[in-house]
Scaffold this motif. Structure first.
Motif, PDB file in Angstrom:
ATOM      1  N   ARG A 273       0.835  -1.210   0.000  1.00  0.00           N
ATOM      2  CA  ARG A 273       0.000   0.000   0.000  1.00  0.00           C
ATOM      3  C   ARG A 273       0.866   1.256   0.000  1.00  0.00           C
ATOM      4  NH1 ARG A 273      -4.425   1.498   4.629  1.00  0.00           N
ATOM      5  NH2 ARG A 273      -5.092   3.464   3.719  1.00  0.00           N
ATOM      6  N   ALA A 274       1.931   1.262   0.791  1.00  0.00           N
ATOM      7  CA  ALA A 274       2.817   2.429   0.856  1.00  0.00           C
ATOM      8  C   ALA A 274       3.490   2.665  -0.487  1.00  0.00           C
ATOM      9  CB  ALA A 274       3.861   2.231   1.950  1.00  0.00           C
ATOM     10  N   LEU A 275       3.983   1.605  -1.106  1.00  0.00           N
ATOM     11  CA  LEU A 275       4.649   1.757  -2.394  1.00  0.00           C
ATOM     12  C   LEU A 275       3.678   2.239  -3.473  1.00  0.00           C
ATOM     13  CD1 LEU A 275       6.981  -1.364  -2.261  1.00  0.00           C
ATOM     14  CD2 LEU A 275       7.680   1.050  -2.167  1.00  0.00           C
ATOM     15  N   GLU A 276       2.429   1.792  -3.384  1.00  0.00           N
ATOM     16  CA  GLU A 276       1.424   2.240  -4.351  1.00  0.00           C
ATOM     17  C   GLU A 276       1.009   3.691  -4.134  1.00  0.00           C
ATOM     18  OE1 GLU A 276      -1.681  -0.618  -3.714  1.00  0.00           O
ATOM     19  OE2 GLU A 276      -0.829  -2.045  -5.148  1.00  0.00           O
TER      20      GLU A 276
ATOM     21  N   PHE B  49       3.918   3.499  10.145  1.00  0.00           N
ATOM     22  CA  PHE B  49       3.126   3.071  11.302  1.00  0.00           C
ATOM     23  C   PHE B  49       1.649   3.370  11.073  1.00  0.00           C
ATOM     24  CE2 PHE B  49       6.981   3.436  14.270  1.00  0.00           C
ATOM     25  CZ  PHE B  49       7.134   2.067  14.359  1.00  0.00           C
ATOM     26  N   SER B  50       1.347   4.534  10.510  1.00  0.00           N
ATOM     27  CA  SER B  50      -0.055   4.892  10.277  1.00  0.00           C
ATOM     28  C   SER B  50      -0.683   3.975   9.232  1.00  0.00           C
ATOM     29  CB  SER B  50      -0.195   6.359   9.867  1.00  0.00           C
ATOM     30  OG  SER B  50       0.331   6.593   8.585  1.00  0.00           O
ATOM     31  N   ILE B  51       0.091   3.571   8.226  1.00  0.00           N
ATOM     32  CA  ILE B  51      -0.432   2.654   7.212  1.00  0.00           C
ATOM     33  C   ILE B  51      -0.684   1.278   7.825  1.00  0.00           C
ATOM     34  CG2 ILE B  51       0.123   1.428   5.068  1.00  0.00           C
ATOM     35  CD1 ILE B  51       1.531   4.002   4.137  1.00  0.00           C
ATOM     36  N   VAL B  52       0.241   0.808   8.658  1.00  0.00           N
ATOM     37  CA  VAL B  52       0.034  -0.488   9.333  1.00  0.00           C
ATOM     38  C   VAL B  52      -1.232  -0.424  10.180  1.00  0.00           C
ATOM     39  CG1 VAL B  52       0.957  -2.067  11.081  1.00  0.00           C
ATOM     40  CG2 VAL B  52       2.463  -1.171   9.301  1.00  0.00           C
ATOM     41  N   GLN B  53      -1.383   0.657  10.946  1.00  0.00           N
ATOM     42  CA  GLN B  53      -2.557   0.811  11.819  1.00  0.00           C
ATOM     43  C   GLN B  53      -3.847   0.864  11.010  1.00  0.00           C
ATOM     44  OE1 GLN B  53      -3.320   0.604  14.872  1.00  0.00           O
ATOM     45  NE2 GLN B  53      -5.210   1.715  15.088  1.00  0.00           N
TER      46      GLN B  53
END
Length: 165
Positions: free
Chosen positions: A41-44, A60-64
């Motif tokens: 998701r982060a790479l996209e 961290f926010s993306i994981v959460q």
């Protein structure tokens, strides 16, 4: 930050992201999947990383948020059904306790943190374990700093009450 820049910094972040994912998901396999989905998701969405934003805090926010979305999708009724892997978590969290008494106390603390409501537990993990500042945690979770301070205060009081004696 470009996708190539993020791709080169992600490997250094993986141990902390994985430990955080393990603590919020309480399951090794879920943590592995969670980190994988968060990285994809982060790479996209690298273009959404604003200048001046700490990449680790952003991750961290993306994981959460990925975890919250997965919980909603699963329509989980309670977190009590997940098994907490104490022995594995201890190898991730740090060195083994020096004495049996310290080892027992560590288990009690892990159990106390696990028993916190999720919002408090996540703030406790980001600030207390991962070392994020209140501002960084607020940014990572998308909430005001007052909310971070309030959740952290309630979490500390709840854990302190368990060890009052």
């Amino acid at each position: 930050m470009t996708e190539a820049d993020l791709a080169s910094t992600l490997p250094g972040m993986l141990p902390r992201l994985w430990a955080f994912a393990l603590r919020i998901s309480v399951n090794r396999h879920d943590a592995e999947d969670l980190v994988l989905r968060a990285c994809v998701r982060a790479l996209e969405h690298t273009h959404q990383l604003r200048p001046g934003t700490a990449p680790l805090g952003w991750m961290f926010s993306i994981v959460q948020s990925t975890w919250i979305n997965e919980q909603r999708a699963r329509n989980m009724r309670s977190r009590g059904s997940a098994d907490w892997d104490h022995e594995f978590l201890e190898t991730v969290a740090g060195p083994l306790a020096a004495t049996p008494e310290q080892h027992a106390m560590d288990r009690q603390i892990v159990s106390a943190v696990q028993a916190l409501p999720e919002a408090q537990r996540v703030v406790m993990l980001l600030v207390g374990v991962e070392g994020l500042s209140y501002n960084e945690a607020a940014e990572a979770l998308g909430v005001p700093i007052d909310t971070i301070m309030s959740r952290l205060s309630r979490a500390r009081r709840a854990i302190g009450a368990l060890f009052k004696d």
